[in-house]
Motif scaffolding. Sequence first.
Motif, PDB file in Angstrom:
ATOM      1  N   UNK A   1       0.837  -1.195   0.000  1.00 43.08           N
ATOM      2  CA  UNK A   1       0.000   0.000   0.000  1.00 43.08           C
ATOM      3  C   UNK A   1       0.871   1.243   0.000  1.00 43.08           C
ATOM      4  N   UNK A   2       0.508   2.203  -0.831  1.00 42.94           N
ATOM      5  CA  UNK A   2       1.255   3.460  -0.944  1.00 42.94           C
ATOM      6  C   UNK A   2       0.280   4.621  -0.791  1.00 42.94           C
ATOM      7  N   UNK A   3       0.626   5.577   0.084  1.00 46.09           N
ATOM      8  CA  UNK A   3      -0.221   6.740   0.298  1.00 46.09           C
ATOM      9  C   UNK A   3       0.603   8.016   0.167  1.00 46.09           C
ATOM     10  N   UNK A   4       0.007   9.037  -0.421  1.00 39.17           N
ATOM     11  CA  UNK A   4       0.659  10.335  -0.574  1.00 39.17           C
ATOM     12  C   UNK A   4      -0.307  11.432  -0.146  1.00 39.17           C
ATOM     13  N   UNK A   5       0.210  12.419   0.583  1.00 41.94           N
ATOM     14  CA  UNK A   5      -0.604  13.550   1.032  1.00 41.94           C
ATOM     15  C   UNK A   5      -0.007  14.841   0.490  1.00 41.94           C
ATOM     16  N   UNK A   6      -0.825  15.633  -0.170  1.00 42.48           N
ATOM     17  CA  UNK A   6      -0.377  16.910  -0.706  1.00 42.48           C
ATOM     18  C   UNK A   6      -0.461  17.963   0.402  1.00 42.48           C
ATOM     19  N   UNK A   7       0.618  18.066   1.184  1.00 42.12           N
ATOM     20  CA  UNK A   7       0.672  19.003   2.305  1.00 42.12           C
ATOM     21  C   UNK A   7       2.085  19.570   2.369  1.00 42.12           C
ATOM     22  N   UNK A   8       2.293  20.728   1.718  1.00 35.66           N
ATOM     23  CA  UNK A   8       3.629  21.313   1.595  1.00 35.66           C
ATOM     24  C   UNK A   8       4.240  21.665   2.945  1.00 35.66           C
ATOM     25  N   UNK A   9       3.415  21.945   3.952  1.00 37.52           N
ATOM     26  CA  UNK A   9       3.931  22.306   5.273  1.00 37.52           C
ATOM     27  C   UNK A   9       4.752  21.181   5.882  1.00 37.52           C
ATOM     28  N   UNK A  10       4.502  19.940   5.446  1.00 37.79           N
ATOM     29  CA  UNK A  10       5.230  18.782   5.954  1.00 37.79           C
ATOM     30  C   UNK A  10       6.050  18.094   4.854  1.00 37.79           C
ATOM     31  N   UNK A  11       6.283  18.794   3.732  1.00 36.25           N
ATOM     32  CA  UNK A  11       7.086  18.216   2.667  1.00 36.25           C
ATOM     33  C   UNK A  11       6.382  17.121   1.900  1.00 36.25           C
ATOM     34  N   UNK A  12       5.044  17.200   1.794  1.00 36.04           N
ATOM     35  CA  UNK A  12       4.246  16.204   1.073  1.00 36.04           C
ATOM     36  C   UNK A  12       4.514  14.789   1.596  1.00 36.04           C
ATOM     37  N   UNK A  13       3.952  14.438   2.732  1.00 37.92           N
ATOM     38  CA  UNK A  13       4.193  13.132   3.363  1.00 37.92           C
ATOM     39  C   UNK A  13       3.849  11.947   2.467  1.00 37.92           C
ATOM     40  N   UNK A  14       4.588  10.860   2.674  1.00 39.62           N
ATOM     41  CA  UNK A  14       4.335   9.602   1.980  1.00 39.62           C
ATOM     42  C   UNK A  14       4.321   8.467   2.995  1.00 39.62           C
ATOM     43  N   UNK A  15       3.491   7.479   2.734  1.00 44.91           N
ATOM     44  CA  UNK A  15       3.449   6.290   3.569  1.00 44.91           C
ATOM     45  C   UNK A  15       3.508   5.046   2.703  1.00 44.91           C
ATOM     46  N   UNK A  16       4.270   4.056   3.146  1.00 48.53           N
ATOM     47  CA  UNK A  16       4.425   2.812   2.398  1.00 48.53           C
ATOM     48  C   UNK A  16       4.254   1.634   3.349  1.00 48.53           C
ATOM     49  N   UNK A  17       3.404   0.685   2.969  1.00 49.85           N
ATOM     50  CA  UNK A  17       3.149  -0.456   3.839  1.00 49.85           C
ATOM     51  C   UNK A  17       3.248  -1.776   3.100  1.00 49.85           C
ATOM     52  N   UNK A  18       3.590  -2.823   3.863  1.00 48.78           N
ATOM     53  CA  UNK A  18       3.704  -4.180   3.329  1.00 48.78           C
ATOM     54  C   UNK A  18       3.121  -5.162   4.338  1.00 48.78           C
ATOM     55  N   UNK A  19       2.617  -6.268   3.845  1.00 46.58           N
ATOM     56  CA  UNK A  19       2.218  -7.359   4.723  1.00 46.58           C
ATOM     57  C   UNK A  19       2.456  -8.687   4.019  1.00 46.58           C
TER      58      UNK A  19
END
Length: 367
Positions: free
Chosen positions: A262-280
């Motif tokens: 699973x890959x998630x991206x958030x368009x939030x420049x105040x936090x450098x556009x956060x990204x999340x990556x998950x595996x199971x």
Amino acid sequence: MKKLATLTVLAVASAASFAQSSVTLFGVADATVQFGRGSASNNSGLGSGGNASSRIGFRGVEDLGGGLKAGFWLESGFNLDDGTGSSNLSGGDYNNQFNSGYSAGSGLRFARRATVSLMGDSWGEFRLGRDFSLQYLNASAYDPFGDNGVGSTLLTNTRMGLGGPVATRVGNSATYFTPNFGGFYGAVQAYRGEQPAGTNHSNGNGYGARIGYKNGPLDVGLSYAKTDYAADAADYRVGDIKDWGLGASYDFGMASVMAAYRKQEVNNAAFGDPEGTGYIVGAKVPVGAGEIRASWSRFETEFTGVDAKADKFALGYVHNLSKRTAVYTTFAYVKNKGGAGVALNGATLTSANDNSKGLDIGLRHVF
């Protein structure tokens, strides 16, 4: 005689009409003795939903003829340990909290699912109301613990994940599910935030899609979703969210194995556009009247100055006393790095990067 014949025909027609409709009361009662261990404090007590979320619901189907059916589904969560209702808001369900008249209280409400449907034998199902998001369905489908209890995957953990507002469920949604075409299936979904006047009207609006192939022992699923939110300078999880997911499982008979990404991206420049990556990676192994379940999952959240990573190892056993009743136990261990602070079963950590352990022992009954 004519009157008698007429009454007989009406009675038969009425009986046939009732025979073509059905309403079912259903639910799950699941109580769990929980233990959590953390570097700051431990916790023990009675919880709910260690194997399956406690719930009560009503569903019904009416046969309209010609292969067309109408249906409804109303489902409310509750906490079996203290009898309170469960809001099922997934920790931060902005898609609904922004709605006028909707609160996140603990009263019994149909927040797990509230839908009405039209279904066709040849063309699938069109569903309206509050339901699971397709991105969540794809992530949880490949979790051997079904996203329940201390062993649930980090891919659906809202504390680490970036899908926050629509991580699990979406309100004000319209979803179309295709029938199975030789193993291929799909769904598309659109949902609205329905913001009050004077606010950002796009907050909570989004769409998603899921396609897959399920035939015999093989099941493969792919999902994508996008949700609009105005960026929040105080919360790294809030901004326009993109969510990709890919998972697969295969049943070998002696065991079924599964894996997901699973890959998630958030368009939030105040936090450098956060990204999340998950595996199971997980497995289920049938053993007599029971089943062994095991998984490893990881989620990594990256934004300005932060690279938090958590690994969870979980092992459990479910023993079926009957088709509806089971006893179970699950042990899980979380290893935190880079500022992650995931703790299990109510334990607390002295600081980020400390580790945590959790144990569930429970009884589940389905009715």
